[in-house]
Design a protein around this motif. Sequence first.
Motif, PDB file in Angstrom:
ATOM      1  N   GLU A 272      11.334 -18.195  20.810  1.00 12.30           N
ATOM      2  CA  GLU A 272      11.887 -19.373  21.470  1.00 12.30           C
ATOM      3  C   GLU A 272      11.062 -19.745  22.705  1.00 12.30           C
ATOM      4  OE1 GLU A 272      14.098 -22.567  21.270  1.00 12.30           O
ATOM      5  OE2 GLU A 272      14.290 -20.913  19.854  1.00 12.30           O
ATOM      6  N   LYS A 275       7.877 -21.329  21.467  1.00  9.72           N
ATOM      7  CA  LYS A 275       8.112 -22.698  21.018  1.00  9.72           C
ATOM      8  C   LYS A 275       8.107 -23.675  22.192  1.00  9.72           C
ATOM      9  CE  LYS A 275      11.653 -23.195  18.249  1.00  9.72           C
ATOM     10  NZ  LYS A 275      13.013 -22.914  17.719  1.00  9.72           N
ATOM     11  N   GLU A 279       5.466 -26.696  22.684  1.00  5.68           N
ATOM     12  CA  GLU A 279       5.926 -28.082  22.798  1.00  5.68           C
ATOM     13  C   GLU A 279       5.298 -28.791  23.994  1.00  5.68           C
ATOM     14  OE1 GLU A 279      10.159 -27.670  22.887  1.00  5.68           O
ATOM     15  OE2 GLU A 279      10.212 -26.807  20.864  1.00  5.68           O
ATOM     16  N   THR A 308      10.684 -19.946  12.233  1.00  7.46           N
ATOM     17  CA  THR A 308      10.503 -21.398  12.299  1.00  7.46           C
ATOM     18  C   THR A 308      10.073 -22.018  10.984  1.00  7.46           C
ATOM     19  OG1 THR A 308       8.153 -21.308  12.914  1.00  7.46           O
ATOM     20  CG2 THR A 308       9.769 -21.181  14.714  1.00  7.46           C
ATOM     21  N   TYR A 315       3.396 -25.907  14.324  1.00  2.16           N
ATOM     22  CA  TYR A 315       4.506 -26.236  15.214  1.00  2.16           C
ATOM     23  C   TYR A 315       4.011 -27.030  16.421  1.00  2.16           C
ATOM     24  CZ  TYR A 315       8.846 -25.723  17.844  1.00  2.16           C
ATOM     25  OH  TYR A 315      10.019 -25.984  18.548  1.00  2.16           O
TER      26      TYR A 315
END
Length: 321
Positions: A272, A275, A279, A308, A315
């Motif tokens: 997490e 991620k 991002e 994911t 991603y």
Amino acid sequence: MKNVHILVPETAVPAAIVDPQYMFTAINGFLTGAGQAPCFRVHLVGAKPEIKLSNGLLLIRPDRLMREIEKSDLIIIPAISGDINQAIEKNKDMIQWITGQYQRGAEVASLCIGAFILAATGLLKGKTCSTHWMHAPTFRSMFPDVNLVDDRVISEQNGLYSSGGANAYWSLLLYLVEKYTSREMAVLASKYFLLDIEKSSQLPFSIFKGQKTHEDEVILAAQEYLEKYYDQKITVEAVAERFGLGRRTLERRFKQATSNTILEYMQRIKIEAAKKQLESGRKTVSEIMYDVGYNDPKAFREVFKKYTDMSPLDYKVKFSG
């Protein structure tokens, strides 16, 4: 023709009523346009003549009342909103009606957290089900005898269908269109509605927040410790020693409280964090890998994909600004 009955429960999400109606009606139009007979007879069905939704801002008058329906082929349960327990209580007559229709041969499909209504029928005991990833802990707590597969966009077993979160129900609608008509019609619908027909996982969109609705204070403290030092190498033995528990006792209580093993929990926290950095788009995949406590690129990629369904690079491309 197949009798499709889209339910209008109390506290329903209006879009989850209108969208399936639009989809099946559009397919009828595609079929007649191609010189074929329409496939679906679509009706909105309610327990009473008028249902107020969105805190009274919207009034829906169903085409049919439940007591008027003799035979259904496909029942659509839309997503619900607000307090889930209250929604189930308000719709208990509809829940009984769904059960009766299923026993008479109807198939049933729930959209998003309409899965709670479907599970309340008892029909899902021992079967698989999907729902919105955010509501997965609540679902598991309320229906422990249902096999929740919250990573899937669609689940199907014994004529019972369910979909993942929010707009994932479009994927289920396409799936049902293909089942009842043809692949050609499903592809045409995907193009018309601008939908990805092959979407199978909601993992790329899920956010891990930790399962903290339990009342085990020691495990809560352990969770907070793991989250604070996620970038460090922490062994299960070290956690057990820190909180004065034997390893087996810690693992048993942790699994019982969070539905994750300690290793899974640590992995999910790290992923997490990764991620969020991916991002932002400011660091490379390698830099982020080290930031979250991984040294082996292969291991990092494997764990990242596990949670994911995508590679770190994919991603980053998909979600970075």
